[in-house]
Design a protein around this motif. Sequence first.
Motif, short mmCIF file in Angstrom:
data_model
loop_
_atom_site.label_atom_id
_atom_site.label_comp_id
_atom_site.label_asym_id
_atom_site.label_seq_id
_atom_site.Cartn_x
_atom_site.Cartn_y
_atom_site.Cartn_z
N THR A 134 -7.43 5.65 -6.46
CA THR A 134 -8.92 5.61 -6.67
C THR A 134 -9.26 6.15 -8.04
O THR A 134 -9.51 6.08 -9.29
N LEU A 135 -9.65 7.54 -6.93
CA LEU A 135 -10.62 8.48 -7.24
C LEU A 135 -9.72 9.34 -9.00
O LEU A 135 -10.15 9.44 -9.79
N ARG A 136 -8.53 9.24 -8.42
CA ARG A 136 -7.90 10.63 -9.87
C ARG A 136 -8.22 9.29 -10.84
O ARG A 136 -8.10 10.11 -11.97
N ALA A 137 -8.00 8.31 -10.84
CA ALA A 137 -7.69 7.26 -11.77
C ALA A 137 -8.87 6.49 -12.60
O ALA A 137 -8.98 7.61 -14.03
N LEU A 138 -10.44 6.61 -12.17
CA LEU A 138 -11.50 6.99 -12.34
C LEU A 138 -10.91 8.16 -12.77
O LEU A 138 -12.12 8.30 -13.85
N SER A 139 -11.51 9.14 -12.62
CA SER A 139 -11.60 10.80 -13.33
C SER A 139 -10.47 10.48 -13.76
O SER A 139 -11.82 11.45 -15.18
N LYS A 140 -9.86 10.55 -14.11
CA LYS A 140 -8.77 10.63 -15.44
C LYS A 140 -8.89 10.06 -16.08
O LYS A 140 -8.78 10.58 -17.45
N ASN A 198 -7.80 2.67 3.01
CA ASN A 198 -6.50 3.66 3.04
C ASN A 198 -6.53 4.83 2.20
O ASN A 198 -6.68 4.76 0.87
N PRO A 199 -6.05 5.41 2.83
CA PRO A 199 -6.43 7.19 2.19
C PRO A 199 -5.85 7.57 0.92
O PRO A 199 -6.16 8.47 -0.03
N ASP A 200 -4.12 6.75 0.73
CA ASP A 200 -3.92 7.14 -0.35
C ASP A 200 -3.65 6.09 -1.70
O ASP A 200 -4.44 6.68 -2.52
N ALA A 213 1.15 -0.74 -0.08
CA ALA A 213 -0.08 0.07 -0.40
C ALA A 213 0.47 0.93 -0.30
O ALA A 213 0.71 2.23 -0.80
N PRO A 214 1.79 1.71 0.82
CA PRO A 214 2.84 2.77 1.08
C PRO A 214 3.29 3.20 0.20
O PRO A 214 3.75 3.51 -0.61
N LEU A 215 3.83 1.39 -0.97
CA LEU A 215 4.70 1.69 -1.92
C LEU A 215 4.33 1.94 -3.13
O LEU A 215 4.46 3.23 -3.96
N ASP A 246 -19.12 6.89 -3.91
CA ASP A 246 -19.02 7.28 -2.63
C ASP A 246 -18.29 6.26 -1.92
O ASP A 246 -18.02 4.94 -2.37
N VAL A 247 -17.39 6.64 -0.82
CA VAL A 247 -16.81 5.93 -0.60
C VAL A 247 -16.92 5.70 1.22
O VAL A 247 -17.04 6.71 2.02
N VAL A 248 -16.48 4.94 1.31
CA VAL A 248 -16.83 4.19 3.62
C VAL A 248 -14.96 3.37 2.96
O VAL A 248 -14.81 3.14 2.16
N ARG A 249 -15.35 3.62 4.53
CA ARG A 249 -13.75 3.47 4.77
C ARG A 249 -13.46 2.30 5.90
O ARG A 249 -12.30 1.10 6.35
N ASN A 250 -14.89 1.12 6.14
CA ASN A 250 -14.73 -0.02 6.97
C ASN A 250 -15.64 -0.58 6.18
O ASN A 250 -16.60 -0.55 5.42
N GLY A 251 -15.36 -2.16 6.71
CA GLY A 251 -16.56 -3.25 5.81
C GLY A 251 -18.04 -3.12 6.69
O GLY A 251 -19.13 -3.01 6.21
N GLN A 252 -18.16 -2.30 7.99
CA GLN A 252 -19.59 -3.06 8.34
C GLN A 252 -20.74 -1.40 7.80
O GLN A 252 -20.80 -1.53 8.16
#
Lengths: 619, 147
Positions: free
Chosen positions: B19-25, B12-14, A402-404, B33-39
Amino acid sequence: MPWSQQAKSYPGRYIDSNRLLLVIAIMALMAYGIAGLAIWIIYQARLEQYSQNLLGAAQNKVALLEYVTRQHYEKEHDQPPAPGNDTSGLADYPLSEPERVEILEHFAQAVGGSGSFRLTGENLLVYTVGNKLTITSSREGDEVNDYGLSSTEMDEPLRRALAGESGTIIARDYRGKRVIAALVPLPQLGAAMVVKMDMTEFSAPYRRAAIITLLVGTLLIIGSGVFCWREGHRIIGKLAASESRYRTLMDNVPLCVFLKDGNGHYLTANRYFYLRYGVDKKSIPEMSDHAIFPPEVARKHINDDQRVLEEGITLTGYETQMLNGEERIIRYLKCPLKNDEGEPKGIVGIHQDVTQDRRNSEALKQLNAELESQVRKRTAQLELANRELESFAYSVSHDLRAPLRAMAGFSEALKEEYENSFDATAADYIKRIHRATGNMAELIDSLLSLSRSTTGELKVVPLDLSRMAADVVDDLRSASPDHRPQVQIAPNLNAEGDSRLIRNVLENLIGNAWKYTRLSADPQIEIGSAMTRPPDEGGEETAEIEAFFVRDNGAGFDMTYANKLFRPFQRLHTEKEFQGSGIGLATVERIIHRHNGQIWAHSEPGRGATFYFTLDQLA
Amino acid sequence: MKAKKILLVEDNPDDEALTLRALSKCGVVNEVDVVRNGQDAVDYLFAREKFQDRDAKDLPQLVLLDLKLPMLDGLEVLEIIRREELTCTLPVVIFTSSKEQSDLTKGYRLGVNSFVCKPINFAEFSESIRQLGLYWLLINEPPPKTY
């Protein structure tokens, strides 16, 4: 007393030599008696017959004399005898004394010339003339003697014949020899006829027969005696050997063995029995269980004995005995000792002390249980370690990436969006970051692969290495279209192994060949199998074996460093020359070893390298 | 018709930003819509807890699901999605760093529509996203509505 000596004297009990001799003597006497009786009966019969014959001969002669007398009388007196009288007697022929003497002298001459018969046979005519007694014998050389009338001088047959006795007698004759004599008196003529023969001659055949019988019988007795003696000796020898075998076996078997009679009394036992139960060998006969064992054990033994004797079965089982204050476990066996009719008449028993065996087996059981629990514990620990390792590898693959990815992604974004404001140095730095992330990604993949190669189960299946190699080559071709080495793959390279791991091996080896032929003028890669000799370890000469190989004509390496080839993170080329993580061959070696194979390499710098590997002995 | 949403489940915010950048590109116009855990992902789909204002029937056109997530992990989320009547036909793409054999097996067992490994190289990463968007949003015919 040594046991073997006792064994030797034992069979003597079975044979009583005096009795044997007595039996032989009685039987011999009986045989003699029967033979003697037979000879005697024949002798008697023959004697009777002979007597008749002699008498017949004497009577014939007398009849002849009577006939002559009658003829003479008729001729001289010309007077036939008075009719109706007995023709055999001479009562009707009264003779004068001279006539009588004349007739008798004539007849005596005839008798004297008649000779003897057999060897000792003799005809005698005796008559009186006045006071004189005249005896005429037919025996040659004997003269007619004139004796006095004294009856004492006459021999017994003559005397008795003259006295008027008729028949056959056995008596001594004038020579003092025993004779058989037929007497026929002639009272009218004052004469008597005697035909006699020596008893010695008559009985000679029977005496011979008796002697022969005695001799042959004695020989037979001696012969059969010798035979019996030798046979007895042989049987005694066999018995002694059998007894010795039996005793030796009994006394050297490390078990208590005993024999009992039908009443449950001990007959004999072996040395172990005596030693164990402290019983004296001499006092054991007639002993009962009560004398040896405590009451309750003895009662059980007696009950067991009765069952064995009544039902004729073999009993086995375990019992507990106290010995020197220690509890011992005894395995026992009792079987019936049967007589010739198959009825149980005694008992053979065996006691085996299995206390130590029991203890050993219990200890073994406990040890096994402990070992098993240890194994379970260790297995659990190992499984835990494996799980930890797997979760670690998982984290590495996920979290290090991930960091990579962030570094790679954002450096790329930076380049794309701010490229115009970068000078050449900044652009170079960005490029370096980018390349470093790529290297690290490869490193992570290699590390993961290395970790996977040693953990996890081997799924062994038949593999077609030719096809697998072709797949790998296809992947490499499409990944680097600018490099076009000539690849030769031998057909039918078959092996057994884990398909994922072996593919990893081929990927690494062919990938290396691909990589190191990049700078070759005419790049060539060959994949096949060959008979070859693996490098000797510890100076031992190794046999040729069939091995797979991947050969290239690329950069190769210096064999001096061959030992470093398979160590992780060891590289024989600089990063600048050829990229690499230094983990690939380490992974390959581990996979090969997990398949119980071998891997080794031959190379010369600038002349390519050949990597051999085997997968033969799968565990 | 308004383009349907994409649900990105990513802790992972990075990776999220990339991903968002690639999608828009690559010209994907769908709202993400983004969620950050499974629950949160489950709550989002079933309009529960902090997503109770959402219309549960307005399902996203595609779920991009990471595997390693706080609370419920990706495979558990997938299991719930496939179990529930409402979401059982929802296209789900696992988009993860893991290439673990066991994850792949489990994912496909649970009925994932696609399994994509995130490349580290950004160019490849962008290409993956572009192809994913192209395929799942334009080429692929979505399941018919069951309500």
